[in-house]
Scaffold this motif. Structure first.
Motif, PDB file in Angstrom:
ATOM      1  N   ILE A   2       0.837  -1.200   0.000  1.00  0.00           N
ATOM      2  CA  ILE A   2       0.000   0.000   0.000  1.00  0.00           C
ATOM      3  C   ILE A   2       0.872   1.249   0.000  1.00  0.00           C
ATOM      4  CG2 ILE A   2      -1.704   1.304   1.307  1.00  0.00           C
ATOM      5  CD1 ILE A   2      -2.875  -1.118  -0.009  1.00  0.00           C
ATOM      6  N   LYS A   3       1.953   1.210   0.751  1.00  0.00           N
ATOM      7  CA  LYS A   3       2.877   2.337   0.819  1.00  0.00           C
ATOM      8  C   LYS A   3       3.502   2.623  -0.547  1.00  0.00           C
ATOM      9  CE  LYS A   3       6.764   4.063   3.520  1.00  0.00           C
ATOM     10  NZ  LYS A   3       6.009   5.183   4.081  1.00  0.00           N
ATOM     11  N   ALA A   4       3.857   1.564  -1.267  1.00  0.00           N
ATOM     12  CA  ALA A   4       4.441   1.733  -2.600  1.00  0.00           C
ATOM     13  C   ALA A   4       3.461   2.420  -3.544  1.00  0.00           C
ATOM     14  CB  ALA A   4       4.856   0.376  -3.155  1.00  0.00           C
ATOM     15  N   LEU A   5       2.180   2.090  -3.398  1.00  0.00           N
ATOM     16  CA  LEU A   5       1.170   2.739  -4.251  1.00  0.00           C
ATOM     17  C   LEU A   5       1.153   4.248  -4.014  1.00  0.00           C
ATOM     18  CD1 LEU A   5      -1.802   0.211  -3.935  1.00  0.00           C
ATOM     19  CD2 LEU A   5      -0.391   0.613  -5.951  1.00  0.00           C
ATOM     20  N   TYR A   6       1.098   4.652  -2.754  1.00  0.00           N
ATOM     21  CA  TYR A   6       1.019   6.073  -2.458  1.00  0.00           C
ATOM     22  C   TYR A   6       2.319   6.816  -2.800  1.00  0.00           C
ATOM     23  CZ  TYR A   6      -3.482   5.429  -0.188  1.00  0.00           C
ATOM     24  OH  TYR A   6      -4.806   5.166   0.052  1.00  0.00           O
ATOM     25  N   THR A   7       3.442   6.142  -2.619  1.00  0.00           N
ATOM     26  CA  THR A   7       4.726   6.753  -2.993  1.00  0.00           C
ATOM     27  C   THR A   7       4.778   7.009  -4.497  1.00  0.00           C
ATOM     28  OG1 THR A   7       5.861   5.669  -1.156  1.00  0.00           O
ATOM     29  CG2 THR A   7       7.226   6.449  -2.983  1.00  0.00           C
ATOM     30  N   LYS A 413       1.689  -0.760 -10.985  1.00  0.00           N
ATOM     31  CA  LYS A 413       1.234  -2.052 -11.545  1.00  0.00           C
ATOM     32  C   LYS A 413       1.882  -3.219 -10.815  1.00  0.00           C
ATOM     33  CE  LYS A 413       0.681  -4.548 -15.903  1.00  0.00           C
ATOM     34  NZ  LYS A 413       1.003  -5.834 -15.282  1.00  0.00           N
ATOM     35  N   VAL A 414       3.192  -3.093 -10.540  1.00  0.00           N
ATOM     36  CA  VAL A 414       3.885  -4.167  -9.829  1.00  0.00           C
ATOM     37  C   VAL A 414       3.316  -4.320  -8.425  1.00  0.00           C
ATOM     38  CG1 VAL A 414       6.097  -4.850  -8.824  1.00  0.00           C
ATOM     39  CG2 VAL A 414       5.997  -3.980 -11.166  1.00  0.00           C
ATOM     40  N   ALA A 415       3.081  -3.175  -7.741  1.00  0.00           N
ATOM     41  CA  ALA A 415       2.506  -3.253  -6.395  1.00  0.00           C
ATOM     42  C   ALA A 415       1.126  -3.894  -6.431  1.00  0.00           C
ATOM     43  CB  ALA A 415       2.442  -1.854  -5.786  1.00  0.00           C
ATOM     44  N   ASP A 416       0.364  -3.590  -7.452  1.00  0.00           N
ATOM     45  CA  ASP A 416      -0.973  -4.181  -7.595  1.00  0.00           C
ATOM     46  C   ASP A 416      -0.872  -5.687  -7.805  1.00  0.00           C
ATOM     47  OD1 ASP A 416      -3.930  -3.987  -8.057  1.00  0.00           O
ATOM     48  OD2 ASP A 416      -3.337  -4.655 -10.067  1.00  0.00           O
ATOM     49  N   ASP A 417       0.080  -6.111  -8.625  1.00  0.00           N
ATOM     50  CA  ASP A 417       0.268  -7.543  -8.857  1.00  0.00           C
ATOM     51  C   ASP A 417       0.645  -8.261  -7.568  1.00  0.00           C
ATOM     52  OD1 ASP A 417      -0.323  -7.211 -11.514  1.00  0.00           O
ATOM     53  OD2 ASP A 417       1.786  -7.134 -12.171  1.00  0.00           O
ATOM     54  N   VAL A 418       1.523  -7.631  -6.777  1.00  0.00           N
ATOM     55  CA  VAL A 418       1.943  -8.252  -5.517  1.00  0.00           C
ATOM     56  C   VAL A 418       0.762  -8.356  -4.562  1.00  0.00           C
ATOM     57  CG1 VAL A 418       3.407  -7.996  -3.482  1.00  0.00           C
ATOM     58  CG2 VAL A 418       4.340  -7.547  -5.770  1.00  0.00           C
ATOM     59  N   LEU A 419      -0.049  -7.317  -4.497  1.00  0.00           N
ATOM     60  CA  LEU A 419      -1.233  -7.341  -3.638  1.00  0.00           C
ATOM     61  C   LEU A 419      -2.202  -8.450  -4.064  1.00  0.00           C
ATOM     62  CD1 LEU A 419      -1.978  -3.548  -3.093  1.00  0.00           C
ATOM     63  CD2 LEU A 419      -1.311  -5.213  -1.351  1.00  0.00           C
ATOM     64  N   ASN A 420      -2.348  -8.611  -5.367  1.00  0.00           N
ATOM     65  CA  ASN A 420      -3.205  -9.699  -5.874  1.00  0.00           C
ATOM     66  C   ASN A 420      -2.687 -11.070  -5.418  1.00  0.00           C
ATOM     67  OD1 ASN A 420      -5.125  -8.130  -7.150  1.00  0.00           O
ATOM     68  ND2 ASN A 420      -3.979  -8.038  -9.080  1.00  0.00           N
ATOM     69  N   GLU A 421      -1.370 -11.227  -5.475  1.00  0.00           N
ATOM     70  CA  GLU A 421      -0.785 -12.497  -5.047  1.00  0.00           C
ATOM     71  C   GLU A 421      -1.037 -12.735  -3.563  1.00  0.00           C
ATOM     72  OE1 GLU A 421       0.643 -14.878  -6.781  1.00  0.00           O
ATOM     73  OE2 GLU A 421       0.308 -13.779  -8.661  1.00  0.00           O
ATOM     74  N   VAL A 422      -0.930 -11.677  -2.766  1.00  0.00           N
ATOM     75  CA  VAL A 422      -1.172 -11.812  -1.327  1.00  0.00           C
ATOM     76  C   VAL A 422      -2.614 -12.191  -1.058  1.00  0.00           C
ATOM     77  CG1 VAL A 422      -1.238 -10.573   0.877  1.00  0.00           C
ATOM     78  CG2 VAL A 422       0.689 -10.244  -0.697  1.00  0.00           C
ATOM     79  N   VAL A 423      -3.541 -11.536  -1.775  1.00  0.00           N
ATOM     80  CA  VAL A 423      -4.975 -11.819  -1.604  1.00  0.00           C
ATOM     81  C   VAL A 423      -5.280 -13.273  -2.012  1.00  0.00           C
ATOM     82  CG1 VAL A 423      -7.294 -11.264  -2.395  1.00  0.00           C
ATOM     83  CG2 VAL A 423      -5.678  -9.437  -1.809  1.00  0.00           C
TER      84      VAL A 423
END
Length: 427
Positions: A2-7, A413-423
């Motif tokens: 989440i932090k990476a998204l806002y950064t 996009k990378v942060a979103d992909d990682v979040l998807n993997e976590v979910v």
């Protein structure tokens, strides 16, 4: 993540603002007097953990800092002089160096500053800019051509069509070489009476001869005549006759109506050489610059004062920011001088559009003067300053900021992909 998204969002915002600044520079690459800007970035606050202090058994640890992104902290303006082009536009001017022209309202208030010297003349003959603001200037002292700095600069009006009286001729110099054994010579020049009527004054020289008719070296007689051209007279009236003009064998003037006295060190004439001709209130004719060397004849009138009554026909802004008023007789006089302002901190000025700036507390107190004063550059008349934007540099910056924006989108996009993997771990 989440932090990476806002950064990355802060990076996208900063790059977007930088792109806007660069696009504004490119858009104004042909704007007169435009000064290019540059984006300035700063990193945002950090999440820090304090480092541990070491002891006799173990070394300490360094602080840990995790950044929160970037921000556009400001812009810098490059006030370097743009290319100056000679346009021959009589109302155009440019500053070669530091400084700003000063514009304001009809009373000299609401002052703003500009580098855009594309001025014009209003229907009531004031010098104005393209927005209708008055260009502030220093006037001349009454009856003189000296600039009056005793008051703050004010709007200046060109006295188009106004008539001025003539001034009488009170002085004329006759300088140059009278060729030896020239026999006779004459010079004519225009003089004016108290009303400004024009006359032709004629000075005739004739070499003195002895009893045998042989020319006497260095001795001449002169007479002065005048003709009223205003009344279209054809003949001359005699004003003075049989006056002496004598030179020594070195060709130096030694006598006019009275003997010449020279400084023994510099050999300059300190007394004599000037005669008064009874025309009007008297015209002083100065022969001090006359010589009698054995070479070509260059004897001619110079420095003749006086002028006819005339009217103002035109004007122009000349080098130095002088406002030169031109008269119907072809003469010109200084009518004023453009005011130029300098600031301790130009970066503190605020752009408000139309090429104008307003002062802010951070800019400091402006120093008002004219061309070349207070560290300002020289004002160039009939010239125009172009934009100082370098398109090659701007296009490179455009690509850099675009890549920065693209890089931040990829991080999202990378942060979103990682979040998807976590979910997906709980499926």
């Amino acid at each position: 993540m989440i932090k990476a998204l806002y950064t990355s969002i802060t990076g996208m915002n900063a790059m977007q603002n930088a792109l806007s600044i660069t696009s504004n520079n490119i858009a104004n690459s042909q704007t007169v007097g435009y000064k290019k800007q540059k984006a300035v970035f700063d990193d945002l606050l950090y999440n820090n953990t304090m480092g541990a202090r070491g002891d006799e058994n173990y070394a300490g640890t360094n602080p840990k800092s995790i950044g929160n992104g970037v921000k556009l902290s400001g812009t810098t303006t490059d006030y370097s002089t743009g290319p100056i082009t000679l346009t021959n536009g009589k109302t155009q001017a440019a500053i070669d160096g530091n400084g700003f022209f000063v514009v304001g309202d009809s009373k000299g208030g609401n002052v703003q500053y500009t580098r855009k010297g594309t001025f014009s003349v209003s229907d009531d003959h004031y010098i104005v800019n393209s927005e209708g603001q008055y260009v502030l200037s220093y006037p001349t002292k009454p009856g003189k051509q000296d600039i009056d700095f005793s008051n703050a600069p004010q709007p200046i009006k060109i006295p188009m069509g106004s008539a001025i009286p003539g001034t009488r001729t009170d002085h004329a110099s006759l300088t140059g070489n009278i060729a030896r054994n020239i026999g006779e010579t004459a010079e004519e020049f225009t003089v004016y009476d108290e009303e400004g009527n024009n006359f032709t004054m004629r000075v005739e020289l004739k070499q003195v001869t002895d009893a045998q008719g042989k020319p006497v070296d260095g001795e001449y007689k002169y007479k002065v005549l005048v003709r009223n051209d205003a009344k279209k007279e054809k003949t001359f009236t005699e004003l003075a006759n049989n006056k002496d003009l004598k030179f020594n064998n070195l060709g130096e003037l030694i006598q006019t109506d009275a003997a010449i006295v020279r400084d023994p060190v510099t050999n300059k004439i300190t007394q004599g050489g000037k005669v008064t001709i009874p025309f009007g209130a008297g015209v002083e004719v100065d022969f001090s610059g006359a010589t009698n060397y054995p070479t070509d004849d260059t004897f001619k009138p110079t420095e003749v004062t006086g002028r006819p009554a005339t009217t103002v026909k035109d004007f122009e802004i000349s080098d130095g920011g002088y406002i030169m008023v031109r008269y119907g007789d072809g003469s010109s006089r200084v009518g004023g001088q453009l005011a130029v302002a300098a600031f301790p901190n130009e970066e503190g000025l605020m752009k408000i559009g139309n090429g104008n700036y307003v002062s802010t507390p951070s800019a400091g107190t402006p120093a008002l003067g004219v061309s070349g004063q207070n560290g300002t550059g020289a004002v160039r008349g009939k010239s125009q300053e172009g934009s100082n934007v370098d398109l090659a540099v701007e296009f490179v910056d455009l690509m850099v900021y675009q890549k920065g924006f693209t890089g931040n989108t990829k991080v999202i996009k990378v942060a979103d992909d990682v979040l998807n993997e976590v979910v997906n771990l709980i499926r």
